[in-house]
Design a protein around this motif. Sequence first.
Motif, mmCIF file in Angstrom:
data_model
loop_
_atom_site.group_PDB
_atom_site.id
_atom_site.type_symbol
_atom_site.label_atom_id
_atom_site.label_comp_id
_atom_site.label_asym_id
_atom_site.label_seq_id
_atom_site.Cartn_x
_atom_site.Cartn_y
_atom_site.Cartn_z
ATOM 1 N N ARG A 175 0.819 -1.215 0.000
ATOM 2 C CA ARG A 175 0.000 0.000 0.000
ATOM 3 C C ARG A 175 0.858 1.273 0.000
ATOM 4 N NH1 ARG A 175 -2.021 3.872 3.240
ATOM 5 N NH2 ARG A 175 -0.670 3.192 4.934
ATOM 6 N N TRP A 176 2.078 1.176 0.517
ATOM 7 C CA TRP A 176 2.931 2.368 0.600
ATOM 8 C C TRP A 176 3.240 2.968 -0.769
ATOM 9 C CZ3 TRP A 176 7.406 1.911 -2.160
ATOM 10 C CH2 TRP A 176 7.810 0.607 -2.497
ATOM 11 N N VAL A 177 2.994 2.185 -1.833
ATOM 12 C CA VAL A 177 3.277 2.710 -3.178
ATOM 13 C C VAL A 177 2.398 3.915 -3.488
ATOM 14 C CG1 VAL A 177 3.191 2.153 -5.640
ATOM 15 C CG2 VAL A 177 4.061 0.466 -4.002
ATOM 16 N N PHE A 178 1.138 3.923 -3.032
ATOM 17 C CA PHE A 178 0.202 4.984 -3.399
ATOM 18 C C PHE A 178 0.584 6.345 -2.790
ATOM 19 C CE2 PHE A 178 -2.166 1.063 -4.005
ATOM 20 C CZ PHE A 178 -2.723 1.267 -5.259
ATOM 21 N N PRO A 179 0.812 6.452 -1.477
ATOM 22 C CA PRO A 179 1.176 7.772 -0.967
ATOM 23 C C PRO A 179 2.550 8.229 -1.437
ATOM 24 C CG PRO A 179 1.289 6.134 0.784
ATOM 25 C CD PRO A 179 0.641 5.480 -0.383
ATOM 26 N N MET A 180 3.434 7.304 -1.722
ATOM 27 C CA MET A 180 4.779 7.709 -2.105
ATOM 28 C C MET A 180 4.865 8.121 -3.571
ATOM 29 S SD MET A 180 8.348 5.632 -1.615
ATOM 30 C CE MET A 180 8.228 5.820 0.167
ATOM 31 N N TYR A 181 4.155 7.413 -4.463
ATOM 32 C CA TYR A 181 4.331 7.669 -5.894
ATOM 33 C C TYR A 181 3.056 8.175 -6.575
ATOM 34 C CZ TYR A 181 8.653 5.063 -5.341
ATOM 35 O OH TYR A 181 9.875 4.644 -4.917
ATOM 36 N N ALA A 182 1.864 7.900 -6.006
ATOM 37 C CA ALA A 182 0.625 8.320 -6.660
ATOM 38 C C ALA A 182 -0.026 9.509 -6.001
ATOM 39 C CB ALA A 182 -0.367 7.143 -6.690
ATOM 40 N N GLY A 183 0.451 9.912 -4.863
ATOM 41 C CA GLY A 183 -0.100 11.082 -4.184
ATOM 42 C C GLY A 183 -1.492 10.852 -3.631
ATOM 43 N N GLN A 184 -1.835 9.590 -3.292
ATOM 44 C CA GLN A 184 -3.129 9.294 -2.693
ATOM 45 C C GLN A 184 -2.934 8.298 -1.557
ATOM 46 O OE1 GLN A 184 -4.954 7.948 -6.359
ATOM 47 N NE2 GLN A 184 -4.817 5.788 -5.724
ATOM 48 N N GLY A 185 -3.959 8.210 -0.681
ATOM 49 C CA GLY A 185 -3.795 7.448 0.535
ATOM 50 C C GLY A 185 -3.743 5.942 0.346
ATOM 51 N N GLY A 186 -4.281 5.447 -0.732
ATOM 52 C CA GLY A 186 -4.293 3.999 -0.944
ATOM 53 C C GLY A 186 -5.029 3.671 -2.222
ATOM 54 N N LEU A 187 -5.414 2.398 -2.338
ATOM 55 C CA LEU A 187 -6.128 1.919 -3.510
ATOM 56 C C LEU A 187 -7.494 2.590 -3.577
ATOM 57 C CD1 LEU A 187 -5.971 -0.166 -5.866
ATOM 58 C CD2 LEU A 187 -7.148 -1.765 -4.342
ATOM 59 N N GLN A 188 -7.826 3.170 -4.756
ATOM 60 C CA GLN A 188 -9.092 3.866 -4.910
ATOM 61 C C GLN A 188 -10.218 2.864 -5.120
ATOM 62 O OE1 GLN A 188 -9.267 6.633 -8.177
ATOM 63 N NE2 GLN A 188 -11.033 7.704 -7.342
ATOM 64 N N LEU A 189 -11.187 2.894 -4.222
ATOM 65 C CA LEU A 189 -12.335 2.016 -4.327
ATOM 66 C C LEU A 189 -13.442 2.630 -5.165
ATOM 67 C CD1 LEU A 189 -13.564 -0.667 -3.354
ATOM 68 C CD2 LEU A 189 -14.511 0.562 -1.397
ATOM 69 N N TYR A 190 -13.605 3.941 -5.083
ATOM 70 C CA TYR A 190 -14.639 4.646 -5.838
ATOM 71 C C TYR A 190 -14.184 6.093 -6.001
ATOM 72 C CZ TYR A 190 -18.988 7.096 -6.921
ATOM 73 O OH TYR A 190 -19.927 7.910 -7.506
ATOM 74 N N GLY A 191 -14.569 6.707 -7.117
ATOM 75 C CA GLY A 191 -14.216 8.115 -7.303
ATOM 76 C C GLY A 191 -14.993 8.748 -8.436
ATOM 77 N N ASP A 192 -15.410 10.029 -8.230
ATOM 78 C CA ASP A 192 -16.000 10.827 -9.300
ATOM 79 C C ASP A 192 -15.504 12.264 -9.128
ATOM 80 O OD1 ASP A 192 -17.430 11.839 -7.158
ATOM 81 O OD2 ASP A 192 -19.251 10.703 -7.616
ATOM 82 N N ARG A 193 -16.187 13.203 -9.768
ATOM 83 C CA ARG A 193 -15.708 14.586 -9.716
ATOM 84 C C ARG A 193 -15.908 15.212 -8.346
ATOM 85 N NH1 ARG A 193 -18.622 17.473 -14.645
ATOM 86 N NH2 ARG A 193 -20.389 16.366 -13.678
ATOM 87 N N HIS A 194 -16.754 14.638 -7.518
ATOM 88 C CA HIS A 194 -17.081 15.276 -6.257
ATOM 89 C C HIS A 194 -16.326 14.652 -5.074
ATOM 90 C CE1 HIS A 194 -20.227 17.472 -8.326
ATOM 91 N NE2 HIS A 194 -20.706 16.317 -8.804
ATOM 92 N N HIS A 195 -16.235 13.332 -5.034
ATOM 93 C CA HIS A 195 -15.521 12.740 -3.912
ATOM 94 C C HIS A 195 -14.939 11.396 -4.347
ATOM 95 C CE1 HIS A 195 -19.605 11.054 -3.757
ATOM 96 N NE2 HIS A 195 -19.036 9.982 -3.226
ATOM 97 N N SER A 196 -13.993 10.882 -3.557
ATOM 98 C CA SER A 196 -13.308 9.612 -3.822
ATOM 99 C C SER A 196 -13.204 8.833 -2.526
ATOM 100 C CB SER A 196 -11.910 9.849 -4.398
ATOM 101 O OG SER A 196 -11.971 10.560 -5.618
ATOM 102 N N VAL A 197 -13.172 7.510 -2.675
ATOM 103 C CA VAL A 197 -13.040 6.605 -1.541
ATOM 104 C C VAL A 197 -11.769 5.788 -1.736
ATOM 105 C CG1 VAL A 197 -14.074 4.694 -0.264
ATOM 106 C CG2 VAL A 197 -15.531 6.470 -1.244
ATOM 107 N N TYR A 198 -10.872 5.886 -0.735
ATOM 108 C CA TYR A 198 -9.613 5.151 -0.777
ATOM 109 C C TYR A 198 -9.563 4.155 0.383
ATOM 110 C CZ TYR A 198 -8.174 8.897 -3.931
ATOM 111 O OH TYR A 198 -8.086 9.785 -4.980
ATOM 112 N N LEU A 199 -8.873 3.051 0.135
ATOM 113 C CA LEU A 199 -8.657 2.055 1.187
ATOM 114 C C LEU A 199 -7.368 2.433 1.911
ATOM 115 C CD1 LEU A 199 -9.499 -1.179 -0.889
ATOM 116 C CD2 LEU A 199 -11.012 0.115 0.622
ATOM 117 N N ASP A 200 -7.513 3.317 2.920
ATOM 118 C CA ASP A 200 -6.310 3.861 3.537
ATOM 119 C C ASP A 200 -6.292 3.778 5.055
ATOM 120 O OD1 ASP A 200 -8.333 5.594 3.908
ATOM 121 O OD2 ASP A 200 -7.372 7.337 2.998
ATOM 122 N N ASN A 201 -7.396 3.428 5.721
ATOM 123 C CA ASN A 201 -7.336 3.343 7.177
ATOM 124 C C ASN A 201 -7.164 1.886 7.590
ATOM 125 O OD1 ASN A 201 -10.029 2.065 7.678
ATOM 126 N ND2 ASN A 201 -10.766 3.955 6.730
#
Length: 454
Positions: A175-201
């Motif tokens: 999981r550390w790949v996402f915050p280090m190289y993708a600039g997001q908290g984890g694997l994106q589970l859902y996302g649109d223009r308004h909000h996104s859900v990441y598997l990060d906690n």
Amino acid sequence: MATEYGQEYGRRPGNPAGSGFPDHDGERHHLLPAALRAPVEPRAWRELGYVLLSLPIAIALFTWTVTMASLGAGLLVTFLGIPVLAAALAGCRGFGVLERMRARALLGLEVADPEPLRTGRSGLFAWMGAVLKSGTSWRHLLYALLQFPWAVFSFGVSVAFWTSGWSLLTYPLWRWVFPMYAGQGGLQLYGDRHHSVYLDNPFEITVTALAGLLVTLATPWIVRALTAVDGLLVRGLLGPTRLSARVVELESDRGVVVDTAAADLRRIERDLHDGAQARLVNLAMDLGLAKEKLREDPRAAARMVEDAHGEVKTALQELRDLARGIHPAVLTDRGLDAALSSVASRCTVPVRVEVDLPARPAPAIEGIAYFTVSELLQNISKHSRARSASVDVWRAEDRLLLQVVDDGAGGADASRGSGLAGLAGRLGAVDGVLVVDSPVGGPTRVIAELPWRT
């Protein structure tokens, strides 16, 4: 050979089980249940390897088959179409050899080779005719057409489940790949223009790993179900048909019957030559000498005639024994019950005989049953060191079942070329089966099954 060992086979209802058949399955005892250890077992990886190899092989086989078959069909208006079609079918048969070897190596599936081509005569044209007329060749072509779409499907399903399961299971490790190289908290589970859900906690990461564990545990069984279909295709289309296997079996059985008949004829000839024939020759000589002495010494001639009379009785008894060995009259006249009781009375140990038959089976089957029990009782007399024995005969549906049990030393093994092996061959010639359970120390339990064939 129609002999089986270590199976609770053909037990008569109400009879107690034997002393326990030996365990030949070779299973090891594991601490973990099969569901948990399946993803890391060699079998699971071999089955996955089979599925992964199926796609490139299926592509090559499908391409060859469609190209050559369509080309041959298009050229049938000329003579060239026949050799092209023959080459297409021959190539499919070659791929079939590869597929049987692959199924044997990776799936543990033993598929016998199909019947060979029967050309009848040598030459290219005879070979092409044999290939085109062979049903095996066309079944190989059908396999090529069916296996390609199935290989694509099974490849896609297997790769998707394997990669998804292991990726989700190991998600906490990468999981550390996402915050280090993708600039997001984890694997994106859902996302649109308004909000996104990441598997990060921690909770979401744990749930993700658990979901991956479930998929990983289920994947080997899914792949196994897919390869089971492959096994059906290989066995049904690339192996011998039931009819051809039956023909091979009958040819083998015919050889056994011929060899057995020849051995019986040699035995009868030897018994006649060494027994009754020799006694009759001596009897003729003794009677000739008695005739010469009749005038000179009547008393001596009378003694010689008396001795010759004893020889006649002995020769007659040997002939009766020989006739009984060919086919006893009591079996023809009174059936198995009386015939087996007569055999049991000559055994060196007490034998209990129980025959429970609603009718008499076919004469040939009745004779085989009689000689089977006779040979088994002879083995008990000579080798078993038993104190008692029993013979049970009964009918189960369309089969005649014989059971011979003794409390002797045991250790009988038909695989070592003993008389049991020959007996099993005779039974196999008529679709019979011999089952031997003889642990060292006894007791010995032998069951013979024969077709009823009324």
